[in-house]
Design a protein around this motif. Structure first.
Motif, PDB file in Angstrom:
ATOM      1  N   GLU A 190       5.312   7.303  -6.878  1.00  0.00           N
ATOM      2  CA  GLU A 190       4.282   6.001  -7.120  1.00  0.00           C
ATOM      3  C   GLU A 190       4.894   4.399  -5.891  1.00  0.00           C
ATOM      4  O   GLU A 190       5.726   4.417  -5.178  1.00  0.00           O
ATOM      5  CB  GLU A 190       5.834   5.876  -8.504  1.00  0.00           C
ATOM      6  CG  GLU A 190       5.133   6.572  -9.652  1.00  0.00           C
ATOM      7  CD  GLU A 190       6.330   6.080 -11.109  1.00  0.00           C
ATOM      8  OE1 GLU A 190       6.085   4.905 -11.087  1.00  0.00           O
ATOM      9  OE2 GLU A 190       7.189   6.687 -10.960  1.00  0.00           O
ATOM     10  N   ALA A 191       4.266   3.658  -5.949  1.00  0.00           N
ATOM     11  CA  ALA A 191       4.051   2.535  -5.361  1.00  0.00           C
ATOM     12  C   ALA A 191       3.108   1.825  -6.185  1.00  0.00           C
ATOM     13  O   ALA A 191       1.983   1.923  -6.616  1.00  0.00           O
ATOM     14  CB  ALA A 191       3.672   3.205  -4.348  1.00  0.00           C
ATOM     15  N   PHE A 225       0.916   7.186  -0.506  1.00  0.00           N
ATOM     16  CA  PHE A 225       2.033   7.177  -1.067  1.00  0.00           C
ATOM     17  C   PHE A 225       1.750   8.061  -2.700  1.00  0.00           C
ATOM     18  O   PHE A 225       2.728   8.577  -2.976  1.00  0.00           O
ATOM     19  CB  PHE A 225       2.863   5.727  -2.102  1.00  0.00           C
ATOM     20  CG  PHE A 225       3.833   5.222  -1.128  1.00  0.00           C
ATOM     21  CD1 PHE A 225       4.886   5.602  -0.457  1.00  0.00           C
ATOM     22  CD2 PHE A 225       3.126   4.099  -0.063  1.00  0.00           C
ATOM     23  CE1 PHE A 225       5.627   4.771   0.177  1.00  0.00           C
ATOM     24  CE2 PHE A 225       3.932   3.030   0.165  1.00  0.00           C
ATOM     25  CZ  PHE A 225       5.438   3.799   0.516  1.00  0.00           C
ATOM     26  N   LEU A 237      -1.175   2.369  -0.832  1.00  0.00           N
ATOM     27  CA  LEU A 237      -0.387   2.725  -2.129  1.00  0.00           C
ATOM     28  C   LEU A 237      -1.323   4.265  -2.845  1.00  0.00           C
ATOM     29  O   LEU A 237      -0.494   5.081  -2.685  1.00  0.00           O
ATOM     30  CB  LEU A 237      -0.562   1.857  -3.187  1.00  0.00           C
ATOM     31  CG  LEU A 237       0.150   0.375  -4.129  1.00  0.00           C
ATOM     32  CD1 LEU A 237       0.263  -0.146  -2.762  1.00  0.00           C
ATOM     33  CD2 LEU A 237      -0.942  -0.406  -5.154  1.00  0.00           C
ATOM     34  N   THR A 293       7.959   1.228  -4.167  1.00  0.00           N
ATOM     35  CA  THR A 293       7.906   2.459  -3.919  1.00  0.00           C
ATOM     36  C   THR A 293       9.202   3.428  -4.439  1.00  0.00           C
ATOM     37  O   THR A 293       9.958   2.936  -4.602  1.00  0.00           O
ATOM     38  CB  THR A 293       7.876   2.962  -2.701  1.00  0.00           C
ATOM     39  OG1 THR A 293       6.654   4.183  -3.130  1.00  0.00           O
ATOM     40  CG2 THR A 293       8.128   2.864  -1.787  1.00  0.00           C
TER      41      THR A 293
END
Length: 408
Positions: free
Chosen positions: A29-30, A23, A20, A53
């Motif tokens: 976003e994730a 990303f 995460l 994501t």
């Protein structure tokens, strides 16, 4: 969205946090999404972790060195990070479900809320960020607290998008011991015929998960009330018998136990159970073991005790399963005794017999034939009945006498 709720991340999530973070560092976003977040909120063991994501599939592949295309047309890429696979799916919307299972068209989007709108139930529509903060756009936290299974948005739309969700509603009820919200259940009832559009293998998986759930009786009762059984192989005329099965008082511990009980309540022979399981696309091994256990269950109930031959023919696992099942059928049971009786058997299989066909040919100087199998079966039975000791010299002497009688 509800006020902020944050949970402590367990090791599975912590191990995936760097994914995460990567990303985020790349401007996307994730979130952790789906069943793993629900199970974390329920303090249940976490299994597979899914990530959603805002990065599109090609962007995901450009960020990570090792990826596998498993469903890239639907936005899913497996990211291999530190030797662990993580299933990553791009935020998406879906439309046109002509086969009542998969979307005809997938559109990638950058909005988490738009992505979560296509989820099946509110308790599966959570997302969680790196800090353990829960994103809940559909009052899933309230439903989780009230122990309710509610469709996201219009339940009729959700079930027409993917008819397997009809079975999933019942399965989650069994596993979680939740109630199905009234409008959602009404949609289950009115959409039941859509199950005919779904591959039996998929229904099979959900059916067995339902049977193994802690609230099987409640879920199976709703399965019957919604008449879902009418769209399952071999069950269309079995309402009354299924209602009796729903009254079984113990948790079912394995797939073999589930099929054995179904065979018992449907009053099937072992061969008939195998034919039914073939329609359900069950594996040959599960079918074989279920047939064996069903026969053991009938023998055990009929005789009210274990005979040596029945123990031997059944095998240890079928004996254990049978003794557990009879305890729920108001039949006297003693698992410890059954285990001891099985343990005391002089042989557990033909391989334990200390004489074989090669020995018989050698000592008799006869040609191979049916007589070998018949003699070994006779020896097998007499050993189990304690009429012969499983000793090579004893068996040799007996065999010579047996062969002399044949030759006369």
């Amino acid at each position: 969205m509800n006020e902020e709720v944050r949970i402590k991340l367990d090791k599975n999530f912590q191990d995936a946090l760097p994914v995460l973070d990567i990303f985020e560092k790349n401007g996307f976003e994730a979130y952790f999404v789906g069943g793993s977040v629900r199970d974390a909120l329920l303090h249940k063991p976490i299994n597979d972790i899914d990530i959603a994501t805002s990065a599109f599939p090609e962007e995901v592949k450009s960020i990570f060195k090792k990826t596998i295309d498993v469903g890239i047309q639907h936005g899913t890429v497996v990211v291999l990070f530190q030797n662990e696979p993580y299933e990553v799916t791009t935020f998406r919307t879906e439309s046109g479900y002509q086969d009542y299972r998969r979307p005809d068209q997938v559109t990638f989007v950058r909005s988490l809320e738009e992505d979560l709108k296509r989820r099946d139930f509110t308790i599966n529509a959570f997302a969680m960020d790196q800090k353990g903060i829960i994103k809940d756009f559909f009052q899933g936290l309230q439903d989780l607290e009230k122990k309710i299974i509610r469709a996201v948005g219009d339940p009729y739309e959700r079930f027409h998008e993917d008819a397997l969700r009809i079975m999933r509603a019942i399965r989650f009820q069994s596993q979680l011991n939740f109630d199905i919200e009234e409008q959602t259940f009404q949609a289950v009832v009115e959409s039941a015929s859509l199950l005919s559009k779904i591959a039996v293998e998929r229904i099979h998986i959900e059916f067995i998960k339902m049977m193994l759930g802690s609230a099987m009786s409640k879920a199976l009762s709703n399965f019957i009330e919604a008449e879902l059984y009418r769209y399952c192989p071999g069950l269309a005329q079995s309402e009354d018998k299924l209602r009796k099965l729903a009254g079984f008082p113990l948790p079912i511990k394995s797939e073999v136990q589930a099929w054995t009980l179904l065979g018992y309540y449907l009053e099937l022979t072992g061969a008939e159970l195998v034919q039914l399981m073939k329609k359900w696309k069950s594996s040959n091994e599960i079918s074989r073991q279920s047939k064996k256990t069903l026969q053991a269950l009938y023998d055990r109930i009929d005789q009210n005790e274990w005979k040596a031959w029945n123990l031997y023919r059944s095998g240890q696992q079928a004996v254990i399963d049978t003794e557990y099942l009879v305890s729920g059928l108001q039949v006297s049971y003693d698992l410890k005794l059954a285990r001891q009786l099985y343990s005391n058997l002089p042989i557990k299989s033909k391989d334990d017999i200390l004489i074989n066909g090669h020995d018989l040919i050698k000592m008799s100087k006869r040609q191979p034939g049916r007589w070998i199998g018949e003699l070994l079966e006779d020896i097998e039975e007499k050993i189990l009945l304690s009429e012969l000791e499983n000793n090579f010299d004893v068996l040799k002497e007996y065999s010579c006498h047996y062969i002399d009688q044949i030759d006369k």
